[in-house]
Design an enzyme around this catalytic site. Structure first.
Site, mmCIF file in Angstrom:
data_model
loop_
_atom_site.group_PDB
_atom_site.id
_atom_site.type_symbol
_atom_site.label_atom_id
_atom_site.label_comp_id
_atom_site.label_asym_id
_atom_site.label_seq_id
_atom_site.Cartn_x
_atom_site.Cartn_y
_atom_site.Cartn_z
ATOM 1 N N GLU A 1 -11.798 -3.180 -13.529
ATOM 2 C CA GLU A 1 -11.111 -2.355 -13.018
ATOM 3 C C GLU A 1 -11.001 -1.200 -13.836
ATOM 4 O OE1 GLU A 1 -8.476 -0.034 -10.048
ATOM 5 O OE2 GLU A 1 -7.973 -1.959 -9.798
ATOM 6 N N GLU B 1 -7.788 0.874 -18.940
ATOM 7 C CA GLU B 1 -7.106 1.957 -18.661
ATOM 8 C C GLU B 1 -6.614 2.048 -20.290
ATOM 9 O OE1 GLU B 1 -5.986 5.264 -17.430
ATOM 10 O OE2 GLU B 1 -5.968 3.762 -15.914
ATOM 11 N N ASP C 1 -11.330 2.490 -24.534
ATOM 12 C CA ASP C 1 -12.656 3.280 -23.481
ATOM 13 C C ASP C 1 -13.528 2.825 -22.901
ATOM 14 O OD1 ASP C 1 -14.276 5.651 -23.546
ATOM 15 O OD2 ASP C 1 -15.656 4.103 -24.396
ATOM 16 N N ASP D 1 -12.203 10.735 -12.812
ATOM 17 C CA ASP D 1 -11.697 11.726 -12.452
ATOM 18 C C ASP D 1 -12.646 12.964 -12.728
ATOM 19 O OD1 ASP D 1 -11.105 14.690 -14.105
ATOM 20 O OD2 ASP D 1 -9.959 13.993 -15.216
ATOM 21 N N ASP E 1 -12.388 11.423 -3.089
ATOM 22 C CA ASP E 1 -11.964 11.972 -2.170
ATOM 23 C C ASP E 1 -12.214 13.374 -2.537
ATOM 24 O OD1 ASP E 1 -10.449 12.654 -4.900
ATOM 25 O OD2 ASP E 1 -8.574 12.810 -3.861
ATOM 26 N N THR F 1 -3.114 4.702 0.135
ATOM 27 C CA THR F 1 -2.200 4.682 -0.728
ATOM 28 C C THR F 1 -1.593 6.123 0.550
ATOM 29 O OG1 THR F 1 -2.980 6.937 -2.231
ATOM 30 C CG2 THR F 1 -2.697 4.711 -2.991
ATOM 31 N N LYS F 2 -0.082 6.273 -0.004
ATOM 32 C CA LYS F 2 0.418 7.102 0.948
ATOM 33 C C LYS F 2 0.026 8.561 0.513
ATOM 34 C CE LYS F 2 4.375 7.628 -2.574
ATOM 35 N NZ LYS F 2 6.317 7.623 -2.333
ATOM 36 N N PHE F 3 -0.128 8.474 -0.609
ATOM 37 C CA PHE F 3 -1.367 10.317 -1.012
ATOM 38 C C PHE F 3 -2.688 10.053 -0.262
ATOM 39 C CE2 PHE F 3 1.884 8.945 -4.742
ATOM 40 C CZ PHE F 3 1.898 10.864 -4.363
ATOM 41 N N GLU F 4 -3.737 9.179 0.036
ATOM 42 C CA GLU F 4 -4.653 8.964 0.235
ATOM 43 C C GLU F 4 -3.861 9.026 2.154
ATOM 44 O OE1 GLU F 4 -8.536 6.305 1.443
ATOM 45 O OE2 GLU F 4 -6.595 5.741 -0.343
#
Length: 269
Positions: free
Chosen positions: A95, A120, A147, A170, A206, A241-244
């Site tokens: 990931e 990450e 990276d 991003d 998104d 997710t809740k934001f999605e």
């Protein structure tokens, strides 16, 4: 569509860690654990992230100090032995850019038969995922804080990965910054070469413009075949997710793409 805010912020590092600005010097509060290095001569690439000072909670800092040696793998210029890294032979999913680690942790919990190698660079996200691991019985996650292009190029052997997840990278929405987007033909070709036949690349975004670019880039890679007619339904293993959920309720779109490695041989390196 014009997304001014991401419905997926819970997956991403804090907003001020991801800005299209020049790379700053490492700060004492949020970058002490970041392992950075220049690409070897002749193999430089445009980075899709920048380092900036950003807030890290005391809990995340404590998790970094205490747990990073246990669950992280230092960057190296030699191929990683995945069986030794995880202490078992199992399909391994990479990931890239796991943000705050909520999705990574949830998928690893749902798929205990698989290994998950998360990459990450941001301390807050790494600390958050370490806290999630520490507070659960999930043990099939390892972290590399470096990276992603260099990790894939130097540490992952060809034909070894069962899957790659790239969730809500991003979007670099300004046209002049599109060159910094992670999903570009050279990197997708590199990822495809690291997949075992039948392995998959799963992207989600998104931003409609980025989704279109992802579809074009993935479709053009000869080692990959689309598993859907265009965009794919969100698979059950990727939690919403809740934001999605909030973004979808407000009419924002989310696009998933799932491409599979074909059986043909990768070009010679």
């Amino acid at each position: 569509m014009n997304n001014q805010t991401h419905p997926t912020d819970e997956h991403s590092p804090p907003p001020d860690e991801k800005q299209p600005l020049s790379t700053g010097a490492a700060g004492d509060d949020d970058t002490t654990q970041i392992r950075t290095s220049s690409a070897p001569s002749g193999s430089s690439h445009i980075r899709s992230f920048v380092h900036r000072r950003a807030h890290i909670t005391p809990g995340q800092k404590e998790a970094l100090d205490r747990l990073l040696p246990q669950w992280s793998i230092p960057y190296q210029t030699s191929v990683l032995d995945l069986a030794q890294t995880f202490g078992r032979q199992a399909p391994t999913v990479l990931e890239i850019g796991f943000g705050m680690g909520e999705t990574t942790h949830a998928i690893a919990a749902r798929r205990p038969e698989d290994n998950f190698l998360g990459v990450e660079v941001f301390n807050a996200g790494v600390g958050a995922l370490l806290k999630r691991i520490d507070g659960s019985d999930v043990r099939n996650i390892r972290i590399i804080q470096h990276d992603a292009v260099e990790v894939v190029r130097d540490m992952i052997a060809p034909g070894t990965l069962a899957g790659v997840h790239i969730y809500f990278p991003d979007p670099w929405p300004k046209k002049r910054h599109h060159k910094r987007r992670l999903v570009q033909p050279p990197f997708i070709a590199l990822l495809a070469s690291r997949l075992a036949p039948g392995g998959y690349i799963h992207c989600a975004t998104d931003w409609e413009n980025y989704a279109e670019q992802m579809l074009d880039v993935l479709s053009a890679e000869p080692l990959l075949a689309n598993t859907a007619n265009g965009y794919a339904p969100r698979p059950d293993f990727r939690p919403q997710t809740k934001f999605e959920t909030r973004g979808l309720r407000l009419g924002h779109g989310v696009w998933d793409l799932i491409f599979q490695r074909t059986s043909q041989a990768a070009p010679a390196a």
